[in-house]
Enzyme design. Structure first.
Site, PDB file in Angstrom:
ATOM      1  N   GLY A 180       2.130  -8.852   0.754  1.00  0.00           N
ATOM      2  CA  GLY A 180       3.398  -7.950   0.913  1.00  0.00           C
ATOM      3  C   GLY A 180       4.350  -8.605   1.903  1.00  0.00           C
ATOM      4  N   PRO A 183       5.163 -13.956  -5.163  1.00  0.00           N
ATOM      5  CA  PRO A 183       4.707 -12.573  -5.541  1.00  0.00           C
ATOM      6  C   PRO A 183       3.459 -12.173  -4.580  1.00  0.00           C
ATOM      7  CG  PRO A 183       4.265 -14.291  -7.136  1.00  0.00           C
ATOM      8  CD  PRO A 183       5.244 -14.823  -6.016  1.00  0.00           C
ATOM      9  N   ASP A 184       3.078 -10.852  -4.693  1.00  0.00           N
ATOM     10  CA  ASP A 184       1.993 -10.343  -4.097  1.00  0.00           C
ATOM     11  C   ASP A 184       0.846 -10.333  -5.189  1.00  0.00           C
ATOM     12  OD1 ASP A 184       2.501  -6.758  -3.999  1.00  0.00           O
ATOM     13  OD2 ASP A 184       2.088  -8.213  -5.456  1.00  0.00           O
ATOM     14  N   PHE A 185      -0.303  -9.925  -4.904  1.00  0.00           N
ATOM     15  CA  PHE A 185      -1.230  -9.886  -6.175  1.00  0.00           C
ATOM     16  C   PHE A 185      -1.331  -8.717  -7.080  1.00  0.00           C
ATOM     17  CE2 PHE A 185      -3.208 -13.792  -4.921  1.00  0.00           C
ATOM     18  CZ  PHE A 185      -3.155 -14.042  -3.511  1.00  0.00           C
ATOM     19  N   ARG A 186      -1.046  -7.708  -6.258  1.00  0.00           N
ATOM     20  CA  ARG A 186      -1.589  -6.366  -7.116  1.00  0.00           C
ATOM     21  C   ARG A 186      -0.506  -5.671  -7.428  1.00  0.00           C
ATOM     22  NH1 ARG A 186      -5.555  -8.154  -3.699  1.00  0.00           N
ATOM     23  NH2 ARG A 186      -7.643  -8.627  -4.665  1.00  0.00           N
ATOM     24  N   GLN A 214      -4.176 -12.743   5.378  1.00  0.00           N
ATOM     25  CA  GLN A 214      -5.010 -12.978   4.304  1.00  0.00           C
ATOM     26  C   GLN A 214      -4.252 -14.289   3.450  1.00  0.00           C
ATOM     27  OE1 GLN A 214      -6.652  -9.172   2.440  1.00  0.00           O
ATOM     28  NE2 GLN A 214      -4.984  -8.730   3.511  1.00  0.00           N
ATOM     29  N   ASN A 215      -3.013 -14.427   3.959  1.00  0.00           N
ATOM     30  CA  ASN A 215      -2.190 -15.204   3.054  1.00  0.00           C
ATOM     31  C   ASN A 215      -2.462 -16.632   3.371  1.00  0.00           C
ATOM     32  OD1 ASN A 215      -0.897 -12.905   2.363  1.00  0.00           O
ATOM     33  ND2 ASN A 215       0.683 -13.018   3.856  1.00  0.00           N
ATOM     34  N   ILE A 216      -2.120 -17.438   2.370  1.00  0.00           N
ATOM     35  CA  ILE A 216      -2.546 -18.930   2.122  1.00  0.00           C
ATOM     36  C   ILE A 216      -1.028 -19.707   2.455  1.00  0.00           C
ATOM     37  CG2 ILE A 216      -4.584 -18.635   0.933  1.00  0.00           C
ATOM     38  CD1 ILE A 216      -3.309 -19.476  -1.390  1.00  0.00           C
ATOM     39  N   ASP A 217      -0.069 -18.955   2.425  1.00  0.00           N
ATOM     40  CA  ASP A 217       1.279 -19.488   2.294  1.00  0.00           C
ATOM     41  C   ASP A 217       1.735 -20.137   3.633  1.00  0.00           C
ATOM     42  OD1 ASP A 217       2.645 -16.186   2.076  1.00  0.00           O
ATOM     43  OD2 ASP A 217       2.168 -17.454   3.983  1.00  0.00           O
ATOM     44  N   SER A 251      -3.064  -4.464   0.393  1.00  0.00           N
ATOM     45  CA  SER A 251      -3.554  -3.188  -0.201  1.00  0.00           C
ATOM     46  C   SER A 251      -5.018  -2.863   0.381  1.00  0.00           C
ATOM     47  CB  SER A 251      -3.954  -3.719  -1.784  1.00  0.00           C
ATOM     48  OG  SER A 251      -4.731  -4.670  -1.876  1.00  0.00           O
ATOM     49  N   ASN A 269       3.420  -0.396   4.717  1.00  0.00           N
ATOM     50  CA  ASN A 269       3.034  -0.862   3.540  1.00  0.00           C
ATOM     51  C   ASN A 269       3.934  -0.117   2.353  1.00  0.00           C
ATOM     52  OD1 ASN A 269       1.217  -2.813   2.462  1.00  0.00           O
ATOM     53  ND2 ASN A 269       0.553  -1.190   1.125  1.00  0.00           N
ATOM     54  N   GLU A 289       2.775   1.243  -0.245  1.00  0.00           N
ATOM     55  CA  GLU A 289       2.199   2.161  -0.652  1.00  0.00           C
ATOM     56  C   GLU A 289       1.014   2.349   0.410  1.00  0.00           C
ATOM     57  OE1 GLU A 289      -0.266   0.986  -4.171  1.00  0.00           O
ATOM     58  OE2 GLU A 289      -0.976  -0.991  -2.878  1.00  0.00           O
TER      59      GLU A 289
HETATM   60  N1  APR Z   1       6.705  -4.686   2.504  1.00  0.00           N
HETATM   61  C1  APR Z   1       5.662  -4.040   2.535  1.00  0.00           C
HETATM   62  N2  APR Z   1       4.592  -3.637   1.648  1.00  0.00           N
HETATM   63  C2  APR Z   1       4.674  -4.289   0.573  1.00  0.00           C
HETATM   64  C3  APR Z   1       5.798  -5.085   0.216  1.00  0.00           C
HETATM   65  C4  APR Z   1       6.886  -5.318   1.134  1.00  0.00           C
HETATM   66  N3  APR Z   1       8.006  -6.061   0.940  1.00  0.00           N
HETATM   67  N4  APR Z   1       5.503  -5.748  -0.887  1.00  0.00           N
HETATM   68  C5  APR Z   1       4.391  -5.568  -1.447  1.00  0.00           C
HETATM   69  N5  APR Z   1       3.814  -4.599  -0.520  1.00  0.00           N
HETATM   70  C6  APR Z   1       2.176  -3.698  -0.633  1.00  0.00           C
HETATM   71  C7  APR Z   1       1.758  -3.688  -2.006  1.00  0.00           C
HETATM   72  O1  APR Z   1       1.996  -2.248  -1.970  1.00  0.00           O
HETATM   73  C8  APR Z   1       0.381  -3.900  -1.593  1.00  0.00           C
HETATM   74  O2  APR Z   1      -0.108  -2.697  -1.334  1.00  0.00           O
HETATM   75  O3  APR Z   1       1.534  -5.128  -0.035  1.00  0.00           O
HETATM   76  C9  APR Z   1       0.471  -4.913  -0.621  1.00  0.00           C
HETATM   77  C10 APR Z   1      -0.160  -6.144  -1.216  1.00  0.00           C
HETATM   78  O4  APR Z   1      -1.376  -6.090  -1.660  1.00  0.00           O
HETATM   79  P1  APR Z   1      -2.213  -7.275  -2.545  1.00  0.00           P
HETATM   80  O5  APR Z   1      -1.178  -7.398  -3.726  1.00  0.00           O
HETATM   81  O6  APR Z   1      -3.650  -6.733  -2.929  1.00  0.00           O
HETATM   82  O7  APR Z   1      -2.238  -8.368  -1.703  1.00  0.00           O
HETATM   83  P2  APR Z   1      -3.486  -8.519  -0.647  1.00  0.00           P
HETATM   84  O8  APR Z   1      -3.761  -7.134  -0.055  1.00  0.00           O
HETATM   85  O9  APR Z   1      -2.826  -9.397   0.537  1.00  0.00           O
HETATM   86  O10 APR Z   1      -4.493  -9.158  -1.239  1.00  0.00           O
HETATM   87  C11 APR Z   1      -6.014  -9.569  -0.546  1.00  0.00           C
HETATM   88  O11 APR Z   1      -6.893 -10.351  -2.467  1.00  0.00           O
HETATM   89  O12 APR Z   1      -6.401 -11.586  -4.195  1.00  0.00           O
HETATM   90  C12 APR Z   1      -7.282 -11.617  -2.848  1.00  0.00           C
HETATM   91  O13 APR Z   1      -7.431 -13.368  -1.550  1.00  0.00           O
HETATM   92  C13 APR Z   1      -6.437 -12.779  -2.066  1.00  0.00           C
HETATM   93  O14 APR Z   1      -5.692 -12.618  -0.096  1.00  0.00           O
HETATM   94  C14 APR Z   1      -5.847 -11.895  -1.170  1.00  0.00           C
HETATM   95  C15 APR Z   1      -6.231 -10.661  -1.023  1.00  0.00           C
END
Ligand code: APR
Length: 282
Positions: free
Chosen positions: A25, A33-36, A106-109, A207, A230, A232
């Site tokens: 996020g 993009p995030d993942f979920r 957790q990010n790879i960027d 998440s 966050n 959510e």
């Molecule tokens: N500000 C705050 N929160 C945000 C934003 C933002 N701009 N954009 C998205 N989010 C929140 C989303 O609501 C979600 O709860 O960030 C969270 C992102 O969650 P995921 O997409 O699940 O990403 P992450 O938690 O990093 O995933 C963990 O899963 O796929 C594997 O290894 C991968 O490192 C990754 C791990």
């Protein structure tokens, strides 16, 4: 409710030591993009790869048989095309002020180092593109110069990475942690060493569904304030490990939740702290 901002500002202005935990996020505003997140998350946008299930893109067995989807993702995500966000720069500011114990991401960027954070201030729990090794085959474990992998990844077509794999005796993979793989030893060492020092834990843009990273929330000492920033509300389950997750609603809880974008919260916090001038120089 302004309480999270007020309490975070009070702690930070009094010199609180901070451990930061981040997820995808925090890089969304950089264009990654995030993942979920439904619709925009990566896992909702992998149709073209016709994966058996979305997370297969980070599955070792799937990669061994079908490396193309992951290699395509490498091409898209390879660091260099994205800039650090205000949230990454805020973490750098905490470092500059001597208040950052460590940033666990957790990010790879690698946007933390793009923001100027030294590598030792960051734990890339799920790895990144700093290095590469042969993942399978007779050359398994062989280190591969990451520039050679980058060149193969950025090249359209398969011949470059097939030639690289032939050269090094197996399927070459950047040092990104796939599901089922061990996290770097440094993750566990730093988790043990750093969390006891935390007056404040700030968790942003995740998440909290992937272990063992999510369980770090339980490593914060009992006296530490834990702040989730966050879009959510997450992290209220027990994370296994016998610990408890966030308890936002308990009277006088040390757990705070700010629902919203991390960049917006960071901007308000920097303003509240009177740190804007320094922040804008990062
Ligand atoms: N500000 C705050 N929160 C945000 C934003 C933002 N701009 N954009 C998205 N989010 C929140 C989303 O609501 C979600 O709860 O960030 C969270 C992102 O969650 P995921 O997409 O699940 O990403 P992450 O938690 O990093 O995933 C963990 O899963 O796929 C594997 O290894 C991968 O490192 C990754 C791990």
């Amino acid at each position: 409710d302004a309480e999270p901002l007020e309490r975070a500002a009070a702690l930070l202005s009094s010199g609180a030591k901070v451990v930061v935990m981040t997820g995808a996020g925090v890089s969304v505003s950089a264009g990654i993009p995030d993942f979920r997140t439904p619709g925009s998350g990566l896992y909702d946008n992998l149709q073209e790869y016709n994966l058996p299930y979305a997370e297969a893109i980070f599955d070792l067995d799937f990669f061994q048989n079908t490396p193309q989807p992951f290699y395509r993702l490498c091409k898209e995500l390879w660091p260099g095309n994205y800039s650090a966000t205000p949230t990454h720069r805020f973490i750098k500011l905490l470092h500059d002020k001597g208040q950052l114990v460590r940033c666990f991401t957790q990010n790879i960027d690698s946007l933390e180092t793009a923001a100027g954070l030294p590598k030792e201030a960051v734990v890339a729990a799920h790895g990144n593109f700093d290095g590469a090794h042969v993942a399978f085959g007779k050359g398994a474990g062989t280190e591969v110069p990451v520039d050679e992998l980058k060149e193969a990844m950025l090249f359209d077509g398969e011949e470059k990475w097939r030639a690289l794999n032939a050269k090094y005796g197996g399927l070459v993979k950047p040092d990104i942690v796939f599901f089922g793989e061990q996290l770097p030893a440094r993750f566990f060492e730093c988790a043990m060493a750093d969390f006891p020092k935390a007056d404040l834990l700030i968790v942003m843009g995740t998440s909290l569904v992937v272990q063992p990273f999510a369980g770090l929330v339980n490593n914060a000492p009992p006296a530490a304030t834990r702040l989730l920033v966050n879009r959510e509300r997450v992290g209220e389950d027990s994370f296994g490990f016998g610990g408890r997750g966030f308890d936002f609603d308990a009277e006088g809880s040390r757990d705070l939740f700010h629902q919203g974008d991390c960049d917006g919260f960071v901007a308000d916090l920097v303003e509240r702290l009177g740190w804007r001038a320094e922040f804008e120089r990062i």
